[in-house]
Design an enzyme around this catalytic site. Structure first.
Site, PDB file in Angstrom:
ATOM      1  N   ASP A 160     -23.456  33.111  19.173  1.00 51.51           N
ATOM      2  CA  ASP A 160     -24.344  33.343  20.319  1.00 51.51           C
ATOM      3  C   ASP A 160     -25.531  32.395  20.144  1.00 51.51           C
ATOM      4  OD1 ASP A 160     -25.688  34.489  22.554  1.00 51.51           O
ATOM      5  OD2 ASP A 160     -24.666  36.385  22.172  1.00 51.51           O
ATOM      6  N   TYR A 173     -23.542  33.971  41.174  1.00 51.49           N
ATOM      7  CA  TYR A 173     -22.695  34.554  40.122  1.00 51.49           C
ATOM      8  C   TYR A 173     -21.225  34.512  40.556  1.00 51.49           C
ATOM      9  CZ  TYR A 173     -20.926  38.261  36.990  1.00 51.49           C
ATOM     10  OH  TYR A 173     -20.224  38.993  36.064  1.00 51.49           O
TER      11      TYR A 173
HETATM   12  C1  AKB Z   1     -22.438  42.647  36.980  1.00 50.28           C
HETATM   13  O1  AKB Z   1     -22.792  43.677  37.557  1.00 50.28           O
HETATM   14  O2  AKB Z   1     -22.977  41.538  37.124  1.00 50.28           O
HETATM   15  C2  AKB Z   1     -21.223  42.706  36.091  1.00 50.28           C
HETATM   16  C3  AKB Z   1     -19.986  42.436  36.867  1.00 50.28           C
HETATM   17  C4  AKB Z   1     -19.322  43.502  37.590  1.00 50.28           C
HETATM   18  O3  AKB Z   1     -19.558  41.317  36.889  1.00 50.28           O
HETATM   19  N1  AKB Z   1     -21.150  43.978  35.444  1.00 50.28           N
END
Ligand code: AKB
Length: 317
Positions: A34, A141
């Site tokens: 890490d 993300y």
């Molecule tokens: C998040 O909430 O970012 C993670 C996921 C579901 O990818 N736990």
């Protein structure tokens, strides 16, 4: 015994995956890594070393030095943190994976990639979301998770690299805290229920999301990496789930054990928008058929076990 590298080893999943892999393959077979600042103070024992997976030379050095054959690449930013720091999310989630895949290609290592329910978006069918479906995530993300899936697929097809991935739901655990995700409320709720009997939730009470208890998540990752290569049709990532529930449903379940538990809501618009773009429940039949996935924990058994562990921890501290 394979020689295994785990990146992001001090995070929520890594903190439990490393001991599980060591119990199975032997302590020295697993190199936990890490960022330097995160390994200081970590409860993980050696082999434990600093590794920034955005630096290809560092990855190459560790892979060559330890003759690594399998990489669990867990390093990455979770959804809420990624929205707050989009550039870092791209550099770490995409740049890190790309470098890991490049080194794996040169050294013939296989790679596990944690995708997410975040790889789906608002136009994805929300109920019983199929394995192959519309994926137009609207968060940075989700974009890094979907791009990561495609990159894994590309390396598998183009170079024959053994890439395997899971679209992980929210992971619930009593060991290490999650680090800035949208599903973190589920873990927080247990701690607040035991400590003060009240919880203010940052998602609406009716936000339905897939969830999984950590023991199932660990089994899933190891079972996928153990699976017969010939049987795996999907090299991007598999849908898996164990349960799907709303904050209200989880609060009701906790109330069966702590009758005075009270929940209220102060919705965070950023995390609510993320949750609204994600599926309510996944169809994980491809994982069931191709490598035998079966969850062992549901909301009732998970809640009982979580409360017991959180209470014990609190009593011991
Ligand atoms: C998040 O909430 O970012 C993670 C996921 C579901 O990818 N736990």
């Amino acid at each position: 015994m394979p020689s295994i590298l785990v990146t992001g080893a001090c995070g929520q999943i890594g903190s439990e995956l490393v001991p599980a892999l060591r119990a199975r393959y032997g302590h020295d077979a697993v190199v936990a890594t890490d960022l330097e600042g995160r390994i200081e103070g970590s409860h993980l024992e050696g082999p434990l070393r600093a590794l920034d997976c955005t630096h290809i030379r560092e990855i190459e050095h560790v892979v060559r030095h330890h003759a690594i054959e399998v990489i669990y690449h867990l390093a990455g930013l979770l959804s809420a943190v990624a929205e707050a720091r989009p550039r870092a999310a791209w550099d770490v989630n995409m740049g890190g994976l790309y470098r890991i895949l490049e080194v794996a290609r040169e050294h013939g290592a296989s790679v596990f990639f944690p995708s997410s329910i975040g790889a789906f978006g608002p136009s994805t069918p929300h109920d019983a979301t199929p394995q192959v479906t519309i994926q137009r995530p609207n968060t940075i993300y989700g974009i890094t998770k979907l791009s990561g899936e495609l990159l894994c697929d590309y390396y598998a097809q183009q170079y024959g690299l053994d890439t395997r991935g899971l679209r992980l739901p929210g992971i619930i655990s009593h060991v290490a805290p999650p680090g800035g995700g949208t599903t973190d409320y589920a873990v927080d709720m247990f701690h607040h229920a035991v400590e003060g009997g009240r919880y203010t939730c940052f998602l609406r009470g009716d936000s339905c999301l897939d969830m999984m208890y950590m023991p199932d998540a660990l089994r899933a990752m190891m079972a996928l990496m153990d699976a017969d290569r010939e049987r795996l049709e999907h090299r991007n990532a598999y849908n898996i789930t164990a349960m799907s529930f709303t904050p209200q449903r989880l609060a009701d379940e906790i109330r069966k054990h702590i009758s005075e538990f009270h929940i209220d809501y102060e919705v965070d618009p950023v995390r609510q928008a993320i949750a609204d773009s994600w599926p309510n429940s996944l169809d994980d039949s491809a994982a069931r058929q191709e490598w035998g996935w079966r969850p062992q924990w549901d909301i009732e058994t998970m809640t009982r076990d979580m409360l017991e562990h959180v209470r014990n921890k609190r009593a011991g501290s």
